[in-house]
Design a protein around this motif. Structure first.
Motif, PDB file in Angstrom:
ATOM      1  N   GLY A   4       9.214  22.112 -35.269  1.00 33.83           N
ATOM      2  CA  GLY A   4       8.044  20.985 -35.172  1.00 33.83           C
ATOM      3  C   GLY A   4       8.532  19.759 -34.382  1.00 33.83           C
ATOM      4  N   PRO A   5       7.504  19.090 -34.045  1.00 32.53           N
ATOM      5  CA  PRO A   5       7.815  18.039 -33.215  1.00 32.53           C
ATOM      6  C   PRO A   5       9.069  16.841 -33.968  1.00 32.53           C
ATOM      7  CG  PRO A   5       5.780  17.789 -34.254  1.00 32.53           C
ATOM      8  CD  PRO A   5       6.135  18.973 -34.524  1.00 32.53           C
ATOM      9  N   VAL A   6       9.481  16.170 -33.042  1.00 32.78           N
ATOM     10  CA  VAL A   6      10.655  15.199 -33.316  1.00 32.78           C
ATOM     11  C   VAL A   6      10.450  13.847 -32.606  1.00 32.78           C
ATOM     12  CG1 VAL A   6      13.214  14.819 -33.189  1.00 32.78           C
ATOM     13  CG2 VAL A   6      12.337  17.167 -33.751  1.00 32.78           C
ATOM     14  N   VAL A   7      10.826  12.833 -33.266  1.00 34.47           N
ATOM     15  CA  VAL A   7      10.611  11.707 -32.869  1.00 34.47           C
ATOM     16  C   VAL A   7      11.938  10.948 -32.916  1.00 34.47           C
ATOM     17  CG1 VAL A   7      10.010  10.460 -34.834  1.00 34.47           C
ATOM     18  CG2 VAL A   7       9.412   9.105 -32.625  1.00 34.47           C
ATOM     19  N   LEU A 151       0.192   8.740 -33.309  1.00 38.37           N
ATOM     20  CA  LEU A 151       0.019  10.327 -33.062  1.00 38.37           C
ATOM     21  C   LEU A 151      -0.886  11.037 -34.250  1.00 38.37           C
ATOM     22  CD1 LEU A 151       3.359  11.309 -31.606  1.00 38.37           C
ATOM     23  CD2 LEU A 151       1.441  10.823 -30.304  1.00 38.37           C
ATOM     24  N   GLY A 152      -1.251  10.358 -35.178  1.00 37.28           N
ATOM     25  CA  GLY A 152      -1.995  10.859 -36.161  1.00 37.28           C
ATOM     26  C   GLY A 152      -1.170  11.804 -37.148  1.00 37.28           C
ATOM     27  N   VAL A 212      -2.201  14.850 -33.875  1.00 33.20           N
ATOM     28  CA  VAL A 212      -3.593  14.770 -33.432  1.00 33.20           C
ATOM     29  C   VAL A 212      -3.951  14.375 -32.166  1.00 33.20           C
ATOM     30  CG1 VAL A 212      -5.900  14.442 -34.479  1.00 33.20           C
ATOM     31  CG2 VAL A 212      -4.030  14.859 -36.083  1.00 33.20           C
ATOM     32  N   LEU A 213      -4.027  15.193 -31.151  1.00 32.03           N
ATOM     33  CA  LEU A 213      -3.968  14.727 -29.912  1.00 32.03           C
ATOM     34  C   LEU A 213      -5.471  14.838 -29.374  1.00 32.03           C
ATOM     35  CD1 LEU A 213      -0.981  16.619 -28.032  1.00 32.03           C
ATOM     36  CD2 LEU A 213      -1.037  14.333 -29.151  1.00 32.03           C
TER      37      LEU A 213
END
Length: 214
Positions: A4-7, A151-152, A212-213
């Motif tokens: 998954g995405p990482v910040v 980013l939702g 959510v882009l």
């Protein structure tokens, strides 16, 4: 492997707190043509300093004898000794700031004694450091949530937390006093403790839900 995405964010905290310690130095000196006389006077003046510090014991956190020097003064044209010099320095750490000014003046009133300081600081284990670290972590988490919200998404887990160091930034005041024959009751000297700046920073990586882009 991260799924998954990482910040990745940096968290920081700045605090300005009251100092907990004040340090100053007391230097006794002596000069004479006779070396033994210099040593005797130096020992006598150092003892007088110790008596005053003993009397102020409740306010004194610690004291440390540092630089002891005895050296000859020679003529430029050769090695013939024309005089002997001596000095001994003591570093004093005080926690009771209400007694600091009076103590420094009484020490400066001794014969051939110089007092310099104070230098303000925090204790190595000061709670201010812990509070700053906690605030930096909270700042990192708040930033990660802000980015995720934009980013939702939402933050789901902490992957990594790195301490970038905690840097105290002490403020310093320096005043020098030399012996000058004060009266029995020395004048009052009010010293304003200088606030200490503390900065903590962390680097953190969090996983977030799919953004959510669209």
């Amino acid at each position: 492997m991260v799924d998954g995405p990482v910040v990745a964010v940096r968290g920081e905290a700045y605090r300005e707190v009251a100092p907990e310690l004040a340090r100053f130095t007391v230097t006794a000196t002596a000069r004479d043509r006779d070396r033994e006389a210099v040593l005797a006077r130096l020992a006598e003046r150092a003892a007088a300093v110790r008596v005053l510090l003993d009397a102020a014991d409740p306010a004194v956190d610690r004291r440390e004898t540092g630089d002891l020097r005895v050296w000859p003064e020679t003529k430029r044209s050769g090695e013939r000794v024309v005089a002997w010099h001596g000095s001994v320095a003591t570093t004093v750490t005080v926690t009771d700031f209400t007694a600091l000014g009076e103590l420094m003046l009484r020490l400066a009133d001794q014969d051939q004694v110089e007092v310099a300081g104070p230098w303000w600081s925090l204790r190595p284990d000061s709670p201010a450091y812990r509070e700053a670290r906690h605030a930096a972590i909270a700042d990192a988490l708040a930033r990660a949530r802000e980015y995720a919200e934009a980013l939702g998404s939402r933050v789901t887990a902490l992957l990594e937390l790195a301490d970038n160091g905690l840097a105290p930034q002490p403020m310093m005041t320096r005043a020098a006093f030399k012996s000058g024959g004060l009266a029995d009751a020395p004048p009052e000297l009010e010293l304003d403790p200088q606030p200490q700046s503390v900065h903590a920073a962390v680097e953190a990586r969090f996983t977030i839900t799919a953004p959510v882009l669209g």
